[in-house]
Design an enzyme around this catalytic site. Sequence first.
Site, PDB file in Angstrom:
ATOM      1  N   GLU A 202       0.808  -1.215   0.000  1.00 29.33           N
ATOM      2  CA  GLU A 202       0.000   0.000   0.000  1.00 29.33           C
ATOM      3  C   GLU A 202       0.845   1.272   0.000  1.00 29.33           C
ATOM      4  O   GLU A 202       0.456   2.275  -0.612  1.00 29.33           O
ATOM      5  CB  GLU A 202      -0.928   0.016   1.228  1.00 29.33           C
TER       6      GLU A 202
ATOM      7  N   GLU B  16      -1.751   9.401  -0.180  1.00 30.52           N
ATOM      8  CA  GLU B  16      -1.954   8.901  -1.542  1.00 30.52           C
ATOM      9  C   GLU B  16      -1.289   9.856  -2.534  1.00 30.52           C
ATOM     10  O   GLU B  16      -1.505  11.073  -2.492  1.00 30.52           O
ATOM     11  CB  GLU B  16      -3.447   8.793  -1.835  1.00 30.52           C
TER      12      GLU B  16
END
Length: 521
Positions: free
Chosen positions: A272, A294
Amino acid sequence: MNVEMKDIKDKNKDIKRRIAEQFIKRKEKQDNEDWNKIYKRLIIYGGLVTILILSGFLIGWFSSSFHHSKSEQQEQTEIEAVETGIDCQDGEKRRGHTCLHIQSCSYGYFVETKCPRFHQFDSKTESCTWIHLASCQEESDVVVDIDEEIVSDDDSGSDIILDGVPNLQKVLDTEVRLLMKHGLKRVRNSVRTLANNEVEKVEPGNLENPENVKIVELLISSRDWNMFFPIRNQVYSYKSFLQAVAKFPGFCENERICRASLAVIFAHFTQETGAHDGSLGYPEWRQGLYYLEEAGCSDRNCGYSSNCPQETWLTEKWPCGKKKDGSYQNYHGRGAKQISYNYNYGQFSEFMYGNASVLLGNPDIIANSWLAIASAIWFFLMPQPPKPSMLQVLDGSWKPNKDDLANGLKPGFGLTTHIINGGVECGKGTELQQSRNRQEYFRHFFAELKVEDLKLLENPSCADMKEFPSTGSGSETIFWEQDWARKYHCKLVSYATQFSALVPGDYLNCVQAKFKVKIAE
């Protein structure tokens, strides 16, 4: 003469033969009649014995049910500790709302249970003891009977109940009985949290650290942490990691499960948040925790707030916060799990602060504190019906039923990938690169942490795993919904609602919201 004598002899033989045949027939008939009598007696006696046995069984069963079945009050003597909203010191005890009840402090909150039969609270020993030995002063409290309902005649639509509303303790006791009945004790215990002021006290090597933190420190030192994540973002410090562990006492409760849990979450961390850059001089399995937010979303809206203007229970329960310019906050991926969307930020905030608005109003807190790692541990512990939690997969409490097996769902690392990102990476028939990465990283951490459970290596892929069925064993009833059959009650359901059985206080919130009442203490 000889002929006559011969005829006579033949006739005598014939007579004797006939007599013998008749005798045999009568004998056989008599025997048959005797046996028939015996059979009839056996049937009669057997029937009587059977009736007696059944009668004795039924009498014993009813007697046992009468003497040993639990009444609603008796069940209350087995109530598990839950938060009541009244602060106290663990171990502290006091009289309940009557002398037949006792309140004990657990996890910083009072819990009321009924004393055993023929016992009552004794103020001297602060315990339940035999009635003739107990000393207890009854107060002039008037206990409201839940069955005595007097509904307002007001037609304004508010539906406020003026009388007959259960008090706070009754509501909390009902919640506990429902949790016990549906077997949610274990999962609720796994997501319990430590107060933030206690979490802040955690330091590497501190002898006062919580027990689960001490287990983690034995398995992973600061040096190991640096070796596993040498290019991590500075927010992901070893201290922050230990504080995130401390927040959830149900994480890493024992060494065996802890090794497996860390190997799993580290593998998913790395996929991730990893750099995935072969030119950095480190193998990819050691490039985890590189990203904190992100990519490309820290300074722009990536669409994760698109549902904020919608009028749904998701935005009613977890309303999106706004910036100074009036635009909605950005709920893009942050932290080791890259938690996203308002409903995930809101739920996580309830576990961190007991208030959804904290992170909904300031989501950047996740990217600036130990919450960056805590969010991933929280996700690891949380079931998402029909999906089980990753912990339930590892500790064996999730066992696939026939519907799960029909969809190819089997325990192993592959199932944890399915829980995290099954819609993208699983059920394609072929292995996607993201899933292959996770498996490779897991094998490395599995070896480094000396995980003992070799079964985790048996089903590493999720390529052939279909979606979790609604009839699978992961469809736990962990949400509260209005109980239409009983007033002032909510019931457990498996479909998502705005009230979670895993969040302390949400049963009370459900009762108050659904019946439009305010529960008083």
